[in-house]
Design a protein around this motif. Sequence first.
Motif, mmCIF file in Angstrom:
data_model
loop_
_atom_site.group_PDB
_atom_site.id
_atom_site.type_symbol
_atom_site.label_atom_id
_atom_site.label_comp_id
_atom_site.label_asym_id
_atom_site.label_seq_id
_atom_site.Cartn_x
_atom_site.Cartn_y
_atom_site.Cartn_z
ATOM 1 N N VAL A 1 0.723 -1.110 -0.058
ATOM 2 C CA VAL A 1 -0.316 0.209 -0.189
ATOM 3 C C VAL A 1 0.584 1.253 -0.167
ATOM 4 O O VAL A 1 1.517 1.521 0.912
ATOM 5 C CB VAL A 1 -0.415 -0.053 1.333
ATOM 6 N N ALA A 2 1.092 2.349 -1.056
ATOM 7 C CA ALA A 2 1.717 3.314 -1.271
ATOM 8 C C ALA A 2 0.723 4.282 -0.451
ATOM 9 O O ALA A 2 1.721 5.903 0.073
ATOM 10 C CB ALA A 2 1.968 3.626 -2.646
ATOM 11 N N ARG B 1 3.711 9.304 -0.394
ATOM 12 C CA ARG B 1 3.176 8.091 -1.707
ATOM 13 C C ARG B 1 4.701 7.513 -2.796
ATOM 14 O O ARG B 1 5.021 6.429 -2.657
ATOM 15 C CB ARG B 1 2.266 8.575 -2.145
ATOM 16 N N ALA B 2 5.399 8.454 -2.801
ATOM 17 C CA ALA B 2 6.941 9.061 -3.619
ATOM 18 C C ALA B 2 7.476 7.863 -2.844
ATOM 19 O O ALA B 2 8.823 7.521 -3.358
ATOM 20 C CB ALA B 2 6.705 10.193 -4.243
ATOM 21 N N GLN B 3 8.087 8.255 -1.760
ATOM 22 C CA GLN B 3 8.638 7.836 -0.263
ATOM 23 C C GLN B 3 8.625 6.191 -0.191
ATOM 24 O O GLN B 3 9.661 5.238 -0.666
ATOM 25 C CB GLN B 3 9.119 8.812 0.301
ATOM 26 N N ILE B 4 7.695 6.255 -0.241
ATOM 27 C CA ILE B 4 7.095 4.416 -0.354
ATOM 28 C C ILE B 4 7.728 3.669 -1.594
ATOM 29 O O ILE B 4 7.824 2.385 -1.005
ATOM 30 C CB ILE B 4 5.606 4.059 0.519
ATOM 31 N N ARG B 5 6.997 3.618 -2.255
ATOM 32 C CA ARG B 5 7.762 3.610 -3.510
ATOM 33 C C ARG B 5 8.735 3.239 -3.757
ATOM 34 O O ARG B 5 9.547 2.118 -4.331
ATOM 35 C CB ARG B 5 6.839 4.066 -4.729
ATOM 36 N N ALA B 6 9.725 4.445 -3.292
ATOM 37 C CA ALA B 6 11.417 4.053 -3.728
ATOM 38 C C ALA B 6 11.895 3.218 -2.913
ATOM 39 O O ALA B 6 12.752 2.701 -3.258
ATOM 40 C CB ALA B 6 11.727 5.469 -3.466
#
Length: 255
Positions: free
Chosen positions: A107-108, A146-151
């Motif tokens: 979950v992002a 969101r971007a940090q979790i995906r990265a």
Amino acid sequence: MNPQAEDRSLVAAEAIRLLEQAKLTIATCESITGGGIGASFTAVPGSSAVFRGGLITYATDLKVSLAGVDERLVRESGVINERTAKQMALGAALSCRADIGLSATGVAGPDWQDDERPGMVWLGLALPVGWDDRIRARRLQLDGDRAQIRAQTIKAALACWLEADDPASAEYKACTEAIAELEKRQYDLVITDMKMPRVTGLDLIRHIRNRYKGVAVLMVTGYPSIGGAVEALRLGAAEVLRPSARHDRHAGGHL
């Protein structure tokens, strides 16, 4: 290149180096990362030697139809869990005909999914036949937007192979050597009574059948290890069944 991207690039390059060294290929099945893991692999020059491709199963139904995740599991438990991650990894390896499958589901954000809050991630790793505990999963609880979790998920997934136990096990290295010897000599099947702690004769047969097609037959018997059998092949001391005799041996019940 920003520091995070540069860091991921270094991890991807090291993973590719080790895969090349072990003569293994890898494929991905991605959900939360939407292709980011595969993109990180392919950003490295020469990655085509080890990266087979990937599945982007962003929609839940695609995890079932493309990756082969159990439909009942998805219906009853959702897709953010250990079993889904493992099945996605195995599906990647099987679909792309790779030695290793790597998956990411999570979950992002910003919304919750399957009663899990943003930052909950499962990574799956399907290692080659013959490895101990070869289908694995790892749970992450990440913080950030969101971007940090995906990265963070991409970097952790790239590192999965680096952290795999015993990535250059003597048995698997010997198995790889044997396959290379078979390919060079144009055989496609080993029938063996060798006793090996992890890579059994049957495992080797299955691996060769999955990887190489359309050649002849080899028999190696009586050697205590696959390394010994490979050396016997090189020295010409092993019992070898030549292509012209393959049908006779098949008829004789050796298969």
